[in-house]
Design a protein around this motif. Sequence first.
Motif, PDB file in Angstrom:
ATOM      1  N   THR A 173       5.876   2.770  -0.504  1.00  0.00           N
ATOM      2  CA  THR A 173       5.005   1.600  -0.430  1.00  0.00           C
ATOM      3  C   THR A 173       5.497   0.724   0.713  1.00  0.00           C
ATOM      4  O   THR A 173       6.709   0.640   0.971  1.00  0.00           O
ATOM      5  N   ASP A 199       0.833  -1.192   0.000  1.00  0.00           N
ATOM      6  CA  ASP A 199       0.000   0.000   0.000  1.00  0.00           C
ATOM      7  C   ASP A 199       0.873   1.248   0.000  1.00  0.00           C
ATOM      8  O   ASP A 199       2.012   1.231   0.472  1.00  0.00           O
ATOM      9  N   ALA A 200       0.320   2.359  -0.493  1.00  0.00           N
ATOM     10  CA  ALA A 200       1.063   3.621  -0.557  1.00  0.00           C
ATOM     11  C   ALA A 200       0.813   4.438   0.709  1.00  0.00           C
ATOM     12  O   ALA A 200      -0.301   4.479   1.237  1.00  0.00           O
ATOM     13  N   ASN A 223       9.213   0.115   0.094  1.00  0.00           N
ATOM     14  CA  ASN A 223       9.544   0.330  -1.321  1.00  0.00           C
ATOM     15  C   ASN A 223      10.112  -0.915  -1.986  1.00  0.00           C
ATOM     16  O   ASN A 223      10.920  -0.837  -2.907  1.00  0.00           O
TER      17      ASN A 223
END
Length: 157
Positions: A78, A3-4, A40
């Motif tokens: 992320t 998820d961001a 990330n």
Amino acid sequence: MGDAFILKKFSSGMHYIVLDPITASYFTAQETRRVVCRLNDQITFHCAIMPKKEGGYFINIGSAICQKLNLQEGAEVTATFTADTSEYQFTMPDELKEVLNTDPEADAAFHRLTAGNQRGLIYLVTQVKSSSNRIERALRIAAQLKNGITSPRIILK
């Protein structure tokens, strides 16, 4: 891919991300606050889900991680999370493991500590870059444990 999240910064200078309610409730409902975060899709680290005063939950992102990923406040990252099921909720350095294996008194003292103090001592060893210096630090910690000093905040003083 995870998820961001947006990287934020406390006034103290520490970076963090606020977890979405679904992710936070998934872990907190199970009373699992220790997680492994993959950021990330590059760096994996152990961390704790912490409650915010004004509600919600966050995790801290250390400055070393921010530097490695070239992240600054406001950056989008992320993240994926899994429950941390490792023995210490931190990676035990080989040097400390070996010192404790060869010193039963220090090992017993280490294992009487709270999980948080154990993680704190593990962290102190992992922060040293060279293996020979990690061995020296582990030996120093073992000696202090046998002298009854158990707090990671003062054990190296």
